[in-house]
Design an enzyme around this catalytic site. Structure first.
Site, PDB file in Angstrom:
ATOM      1  N   VAL A   1     -12.269 -14.704   3.463  1.00 50.90           N
ATOM      2  CA  VAL A   1     -12.657 -13.419   4.046  1.00 50.90           C
ATOM      3  C   VAL A   1     -11.410 -12.644   4.477  1.00 50.90           C
ATOM      4  CG1 VAL A   1     -13.953 -12.289   5.894  1.00 50.90           C
ATOM      5  CG2 VAL A   1     -14.928 -14.282   4.729  1.00 50.90           C
ATOM      6  N   ASP A   2     -10.474 -13.318   5.156  1.00 52.24           N
ATOM      7  CA  ASP A   2      -9.233 -12.651   5.571  1.00 52.24           C
ATOM      8  C   ASP A   2      -8.442 -12.157   4.366  1.00 52.24           C
ATOM      9  OD1 ASP A   2      -9.717 -13.050   8.249  1.00 52.24           O
ATOM     10  OD2 ASP A   2      -8.332 -14.736   8.458  1.00 52.24           O
ATOM     11  N   LEU A   3      -8.305 -13.007   3.364  1.00 52.01           N
ATOM     12  CA  LEU A   3      -7.530 -12.628   2.181  1.00 52.01           C
ATOM     13  C   LEU A   3      -8.210 -11.489   1.424  1.00 52.01           C
ATOM     14  CD1 LEU A   3      -6.395 -16.139   0.908  1.00 52.01           C
ATOM     15  CD2 LEU A   3      -5.153 -14.526   2.364  1.00 52.01           C
TER      16      LEU A   3
END
Length: 192
Positions: free
Chosen positions: A163-165
């Site tokens: 999700v962060d990436l």
């Protein structure tokens, strides 16, 4: 992005990955870390030679500085740095930057050519705005973990902070790159 200066106030993955992409494309990158322990991800496994590989994977090509944004002297130093930067990325909870910078920074930022990227896992407004959000929380809330694991054993969290990436590679990184390349923004101190 050669000649641009990017300052990274973000922690863990969302944010550092975006400024790492800026550095990969030629920008100078300065990471601001808190006193004492630095970025949370410095404590994440796996370790090789006493160094967190989790931290290392998105914190290459950078210089580091330690600042305590609760300290007036350090806030003033950050404001002087902001006067020189082209890109500023942060991922604090909503309201943290406003409290840290008081009334001075928003006016300075509004009058500069600063590209300001604010990443918030739970949004800047709305009912979840005060909820902290790490990648694993977003994976669980989205239902992503419900499709992982083995039958009868329950779900498990993927080993990659997807999700962060995705947030950085889909929104933050390209937004910074597009703004930097537009005709309205260029490096303050172009390099030859």
């Amino acid at each position: 992005m050669r000649g641009l200066l990017a300052v990274d106030l973000a922690r863990v993955s969302a944010g550092p990955f975006a400024t790492m992409m800026c550095a990969d494309l030629g920008a100078r990158r300065i990471k601001v870390e808190r006193p004492g322990r630095g970025d949370d991800s410095r404590t994440y496994d796996p370790f090789i030679g006493g160094r967190s590989m989790y931290f290392a994977r998105v914190n290459r090509s950078r210089q580091s500085i330690v600042l305590d944004l609760r300290c007036a002297t350090d806030r003033d130093l950050l404001l002087r740095i902001v006067d020189q930067v082209d890109v500023l990325v942060e991922n604090y909870r909503p309201g943290v930057m406003e409290r840290a910078w008081a009334r001075h920074a928003p006016a300075r930022c509004a009058q500069s050519r600063l590209i300001f990227v604010s990443i918030s896992g739970s949004g800047q407004t709305g009912p979840w705005r005060e909820c902290p959000a790490y990648d694993t929380v977003a994976q669980a809330a989205s239902g992503m973990v419900s499709i992982t694991g083995r039958a009868g054993e329950g779900p498990f969290i993927p080993g990659v902070p997807i999700v962060d990436l995705a947030a950085d590679s889909t929104f933050s990184g390209p937004s910074v790159q597009c703004a930097a390349r537009s005709g309205s923004h260029g490096p303050r101190n172009p390099s030859s």
